[in-house]
Each structure stands twice: as structure tokens, then as C-alpha cells.
Design a protein around this motif. Structure first.
Motif: not given
Length: 239
Positions: A82, A132, A134, A185, A218, A226
Motif C-alpha cells: 500500500y 497487487s 494499492r 490498483i 482501500v 482502478n
């Protein structure tokens, strides 16, 4: 055991992000402040043992590069799950569209747009972002042209313009980051009008509610999220 980066973590929204993320001691947090002389007393009170403090002035390309090098050195083999691009400024809220001073707008764009752009770019180029990841770009309701049209008189022209540009950056990143990291994303977030030093007098929302809502959003984003713009409640914000 996810790893978070939170920029601008020493006060305001960033401080509350650290406080809430640190509740789960399995989370690793990389919390940044603008300089080594920044007072970290408040954030250290809420941090966990797995919170690490690094310097990153998002208005300086050299500082961002040094920060990324430090992350690579200290967290070799780890990936960022993140990235919360929270650091931002609103230094001249009194300026209007008819009184913008060029150097002030330049500064807002440098910190609020170029900063998140280069932080993301340099971390990606250093292979530090998970497949992956965020990525959260902290915008504002004032970054929405639809919302701004509903406010009379208009507010914080230079800040509003920079946050609208950050939303546009998020759209661009949502495509280009995905070309490198297929599960990534990217979203823009509106925290609401929060009771912080930047929020100023009249703010109505407690930091705990704003950040709690944004983290819930989130953590729950899906493929179709996205490139979108959300408020702290998880509702989509009109551009």
C-alpha cells in the motif's frame, strides 16, 4: 503481513493513518516526514514496533530519490503493498482564480502532483512495489470540478487546481502502472473536510472517521475500482 508507505505521516491525516494501521502489529509501516528535523513526537506515540521513520520531502526530486534508495537498502526483499501518497500543502488558501501568483501555483503542483508522480515512479523503477499494490493519491473534494462548481464562492484556487491535476494523474497512472504490475490498483481519495491543521476552522469530520473509512475503502477495492475517485465513505466522487 502487508507493508505500507505513508507520506506526510507526522501530523494530520498521515498521523491518523499510522495510528490506525499500527493497531495490527503484523503491518509494517514506512512513515515519512519532510525533513530529519521534523518533530515526530506525536506519530511516535501511536506507532507500532514495526513502524519505521524515513525522510522524504515530496517537493524535492533529490529527496524522493534518496528515500527510495533508503527503502531499497533497509527493506531488501520486501515489497510495498500500500502506497499512500498523503503529503500535500495548501499554503495560499486565500488566492482566487483572479489572484493566483505563478510561483505559488508552481509550488502546489510541485508538491501535490509531481511529488506523488515521482514517488510512485521511482518506487516502481526500483522494483519495490508488489504486483497487487494499492496506490492511494490523496486528493480532495476541491479536486472535483463537479463539487467545486457547487461551492459559492469558490475556495482555495491553487490547491483546488493542484488536486484536480492529481486526479488526472491518478487516471493516467491507473493505466500505466497496470502495464507493469497487472494486479495494481490506483485510486484518488477525498478524505472529506477533516479537523486537522490544514482543514482549518469549520471542519466537521473527525480524523478517526475519515481515515477509518478510507482504509475500509482501500482494503476493499476491486478490479473495477482502478482509476476511480472515492470519498471516505466509499462512494464514488464525480470528476
Amino acid at each position: 503481513m502487508p507493508t505500507y508507505i505513508v507520506t506526510g505521516a507526522n501530523r494530520g491525516l498521515g498521523l491518523e493513518f499510522v495510528r490506525q494501521i499500527a493497531k495490527d502489529t503484523s503491518n509494517t509501516i514506512i512513515a515519512t516526514a519532510r525533513s530529519s528535523s521534523t518533530d515526530l513526537a506525536d506519530v511516535k506515540k501511536v506507532a507500532s514496533k514495526t513502524t519505521h521513520f524515513l525522510t522524504c520531502d515530496t517537493g524535492s526530486l533529490d529527496s524522493i530519490k534518496s528515500f527510495v534508495s533508503e527503502v531499497k537498502s533497509q527493506f531488501s526483499g520486501s515489497k510495498i503493498d500500500y502506497l499512500i501518497n498523503n503529503a500535500g500543502i495548501n499554503t495560499v488558501p486565500e488566492q482566487t482564480a483572479l489572484s493566483i501568483y505563478p510561483s505559488d501555483l508552481d509550488e502546489q503542483i510541485r508538491v501535490n502532483v509531481i511529488g506523488p508522480a515521482k514517488t510512485t515512479q521511482f518506487l516502481l523503477e526500483a522494483n519495490l512495489l508488489s504486483d497487487s499494490v494499492r496506490i492511494v493519491n490523496m486528493s480532495s473534494g476541491l479536486g472535483s470540478m463537479a463539487v467545486s462548481l457547487s461551492i459559492t464562492p469558490r475556495k482555495c484556487a491553487t490547491y483546488s487546481i493542484s488536486k484536480a491535476a492529481l486526479c488526472a494523474l491518478s487516471v493516467q497512472q491507473s493505466g500505466e502502472v497496470r502495464e507493469k504490475l497487472k494486479g495494481a490498483i490506483v485510486v484518488a481519495m477525498d478524505p472529506g473536510w477533516v479537523k486537522t491543521r490544514m482543514g482549518g476552522e469549520g471542519a466537521v469530520l473527525e480524523p478517526e472517521e475519515s481515515i477509518g473509512g478510507m482504509l475500509k475503502c482501500v482494503h476493499g477495492v476491486e478490479e473495477g475500482s482502478n482509476g476511480k475517485f472515492f470519498t471516505y465513505t466509499g462512494e464514488e466522487v464525480p470528476w
